[in-house]
Write a protein that holds these residues in place. Structure first.
Motif, mmCIF file in Angstrom:
data_model
loop_
_atom_site.group_PDB
_atom_site.id
_atom_site.type_symbol
_atom_site.label_atom_id
_atom_site.label_comp_id
_atom_site.label_asym_id
_atom_site.label_seq_id
_atom_site.Cartn_x
_atom_site.Cartn_y
_atom_site.Cartn_z
ATOM 1 N N ASN A 149 -2.267 9.542 4.332
ATOM 2 C CA ASN A 149 -1.724 8.039 4.043
ATOM 3 C C ASN A 149 -2.701 7.145 4.899
ATOM 4 O OD1 ASN A 149 -0.538 7.644 6.838
ATOM 5 N ND2 ASN A 149 1.101 8.977 6.295
ATOM 6 N N SER A 150 -2.325 5.961 4.602
ATOM 7 C CA SER A 150 -3.287 4.886 5.286
ATOM 8 C C SER A 150 -3.331 4.824 6.750
ATOM 9 C CB SER A 150 -2.460 3.548 4.768
ATOM 10 O OG SER A 150 -3.350 2.394 4.816
ATOM 11 N N GLU A 151 -2.094 4.925 7.276
ATOM 12 C CA GLU A 151 -1.863 4.795 8.827
ATOM 13 C C GLU A 151 -2.786 6.056 9.352
ATOM 14 O OE1 GLU A 151 0.709 4.623 6.792
ATOM 15 O OE2 GLU A 151 1.586 2.528 7.106
ATOM 16 N N GLU B 231 -4.547 2.049 -1.986
ATOM 17 C CA GLU B 231 -3.842 3.363 -1.529
ATOM 18 C C GLU B 231 -4.717 4.401 -1.250
ATOM 19 O OE1 GLU B 231 -4.072 2.289 -4.361
ATOM 20 O OE2 GLU B 231 -2.736 3.262 -5.785
ATOM 21 N N PRO C 75 -6.759 -1.638 5.462
ATOM 22 C CA PRO C 75 -6.356 -0.805 4.303
ATOM 23 C C PRO C 75 -7.016 -1.562 3.101
ATOM 24 C CG PRO C 75 -4.408 -1.440 5.562
ATOM 25 C CD PRO C 75 -5.544 -2.326 6.219
ATOM 26 N N VAL D 57 0.813 -1.269 -0.172
ATOM 27 C CA VAL D 57 0.063 -0.018 0.034
ATOM 28 C C VAL D 57 0.901 1.089 -0.018
ATOM 29 C CG1 VAL D 57 -1.731 1.579 1.517
ATOM 30 C CG2 VAL D 57 -1.966 -1.112 0.999
ATOM 31 N N ASN D 58 1.840 1.209 0.713
ATOM 32 C CA ASN D 58 2.770 2.445 1.110
ATOM 33 C C ASN D 58 3.663 2.792 -0.324
ATOM 34 O OD1 ASN D 58 1.910 3.090 3.558
ATOM 35 N ND2 ASN D 58 3.533 2.079 4.404
ATOM 36 N N PRO E 174 -4.984 10.238 -1.438
ATOM 37 C CA PRO E 174 -3.673 9.620 -0.969
ATOM 38 C C PRO E 174 -2.486 10.929 -1.207
ATOM 39 C CG PRO E 174 -4.449 8.400 -3.320
ATOM 40 C CD PRO E 174 -5.484 9.522 -2.642
ATOM 41 N N ILE F 159 -9.750 2.871 3.270
ATOM 42 C CA ILE F 159 -9.805 2.133 4.488
ATOM 43 C C ILE F 159 -11.135 1.423 4.926
ATOM 44 C CG2 ILE F 159 -9.612 1.888 7.130
ATOM 45 C CD1 ILE F 159 -6.827 2.405 5.770
#
Lengths: 335, 237
Positions: B73-75, B19, B16, A308-309, B69, B22
């Motif tokens: 970011n995902s986190e 990208e 996730p 994903v990153n 994105p 969520i």
């Protein structure tokens, strides 16, 4: 200012970057299958990059220009010609009133985008000009173009008018004048076979058999003729769940690779439904969705795993590249 | 009781989804308790969309939140959504809105009504009585704009899908497939047993919101005669 459709081609629709914000109501996103090419086409004629363009599929239309216009054709090379001469892609092109633009066979790619300076005079429905054929809304009367349709064109921006003047004063008599420079073709990778597409693991990836997981990354899949704007149906190795899985419908996304019980994966694209109940094997990185959309039926595809990153990083890099392109094209148009 | 609730809340998974999204997973299956959690988060996001959020999709047991994105970011998004989920009390969602849907059953409006009756050993009137006899919860919208996935149909009027789907089912048609009932908002092909038709428009692209129904609504069907159908249909145009 208008363009008359003499022959509509296989599937020619008005698309912008999609109808966002209404998926919670079950309204699909739609939009250009290859959003990258549409954005570049718009930039090349001085439009906002999200302006609507014509998406032209495999066998293109025949169009007559009723006024002098500045246009750009990007995406796949579907052999556009005017009076028998090829019209170059990925650059601004001045077309004289009365010219007839024809598309021929596909030399590369599956979809071309035709942007005109000023944009098509199409009203937005729910914030977008994209055609949603099944619901009969958006685009040109909610449907694909047909013979004798007349697409009205808005007045071009000052930049575009200036640029038309620049082009025409250099070569006064020609019905088609293109710039020697071109821009933006690099990111599509239309010439590789199989097309390598970067994919993240999907929500149910771990539920597939070890053999299927290995095959997903190792084998080459073929795009079947049943593929359309909703999704690309692939054939090749059947992907099977280790155990039957009870799933209820949940959201899907652009580039979701879902696997119905027959084991043949489907890559969901612009006209996908908002939700689905099949297990998700993977998720195509956003930067590679355009590559998928340009594969013709019969073409080959293989998947490479990324995180994903990494996908997010690639996306940011791509947007930076488009920023630079926007600046560069802007300077050219104003020079 | 309080502890049970806390356990339920911490059980939400932030998964996730590529990208750009969520998925908040509350569990699996179809249950009013899961629906309430989905509804609470949806309601919150309607009121407090966060910068960089694009949109969300609410389903039976999950809410998927799409983000830009470039900005997030995902986190970060996962942590933010975890915060929201932990904050929300289950009881916060108000009483469901009840939407009455008038339906002209049978005849040209519902060519399969007789089949549904025969299949269940009932009369046509009994099928109508059962179909209109209880309220249905809109668990989610999907498949087509404004198409409700409904819970609460009596198994006494369940019927299998047709062997061969019809190429075009007109908008407004009310159907039954297995244990499910629903209304087609736009003309689509489909294999459902068609029992009636509503003059109401479920998808109104020029309105905001563009659909008659919303996730979390309660539906009450009301039988009408062909005359009333035509009057209502005429009034809507």
């Amino acid at each position: 200012m208008s363009i008359t459709v003499l022959r509509p081609g296989l599937l020619t629709t008005v698309q912008d970057l999609g109808r966002y914000g209404y998926q919670k109501y079950g309204v699909i996103v739609s939009g250009a299958m290859d959003a990258y090419s549409l954005r570049v086409a718009n930039l090349l004629v001085g439009n906002a990059e999200g302006e609507a363009g014509l998406e032209i599929t495999l066998m293109g239309p025949v169009l007559r220009f009723e006024r002098d216009m500045l246009v750009a054709i990007t995406g796949g090379d579907l052999s556009p010609t005017i009076a028998g001469k090829p019209v170059p892609l990925w650059r601004p092109v001045y077309i004289q009133k009365g010219s007839i633009l024809k598309f021929g066979h596909s030399k590369s790619g599956c979809r071309a985008y035709l942007a005109v300076a000023g944009g098509y005079n199409i009203s937005s429905v729910m914030g977008s000009k994209s055609t949603y054929q099944r619901a009969g809304i958006g685009g040109f009367k909610g449907r694909a173009m047909q013979a004798d349709d007349v697409l009205e064109i808005n007045s071009p921006q000052t930049d575009s008018l200036w640029f038309i003047w620049q082009l025409t004063k250099q070569a006064a008599c020609s019905p088609v004048i293109a710039t020697p420079w071109y821009a933006g073709k690099v990111h599509l990778g239309l010439d590789s076979d199989p097309v390598a597409v970067r994919v993240m693991r999907g929500g149910q990836f771990e539920q597939f058999t070890d053999e299927s997981k290995a095959k997903f990354w190792d084998s080459v899949f073929q795009v079947t003729p049943q593929s359309d704007r909703m999704g690309y149906r692939l054939s090749g190795s059947a992907l099977l769940l280790a155990e039957p899985l009870e799933m209820v419908s949940e959201a899907v996304a652009l580039g979701t690779i879902q696997v119905p019980p027959d084991g043949n994966p489907i890559v969901l694209l612009a006209d996908r439904q908002t939700t689905g109940g099949y297990p998700k094997m993977g998720q195509v990185a956003l930067v590679d969705v355009a590559k998928v959309a340009q594969i013709k039926p019969g073409g080959k595809i293989r998947f490479e795993e990324i995180t994903v990153n990494e996908a997010a990083r690639l996306y940011r890099e791509r947007e930076k590249a488009i920023d630079s392109l926007r600046t560069a094209i802007g300077l050219k148009l104003r020079s | 009781m309080k502890q049970t609730m806390a356990e339920c809340q911490s059980a939400a998974n932030m998964v996730p989804f590529g990208e750009t999204a969520i998925m908040i997973e509350f569990g699996q299956g179809i249950h009013p308790d899961l629906h309430r959690k989905v509804k609470a988060v949806s309601h919150y996001l309607d009121q407090y969309p966060f910068p960089g959020m694009v949109e969300y999709v609410a389903a039976f047991a999950s809410v998927t939140v799409f983000y830009d994105p470039i900005r997030l970011n995902s986190e970060t998004v996962a942590a933010h959504l975890q915060d929201i989920v932990s904050k929300l009390e289950q009881g916060e969602v108000g009483e469901p809105r009840v939407v009455e849907i008038p339906v002209c059953y049978g005849g040209e409006f519902g060519p399969d009504l007789e089949f549904v009756a025969q299949h269940n050993g009932l009369t046509i009137d009994e099928v109508i009585e059962i179909h209109t006899g209880s309220q249905y919860l809109v668990y989610m919208l999907g498949f087509a704009p404004g198409f409700p996935y409904l819970g609460g149909m009596s198994e006494r009027i369940a019927a299998p899908r047709r062997q061969s789907p019809r190429p075009a089912i007109p908008a407004g048609t009310v159907g039954i497939a297995g244990m499910q009932t629903g209304v087609y908002p736009i003309t689509t092909p489909g294999g459902w047993q068609l029992i009636g038709c509503t003059p109401l428009e479920l998808f109104c692209p020029n309105d905001n919101p563009p659909t008659l129904l919303r996730s979390g609504d309660s539906i009450q069907f009301r039988p009408i005669c062909p005359k009333e159908y035509r009057e209502l249909k005429g009034a809507g145009q």
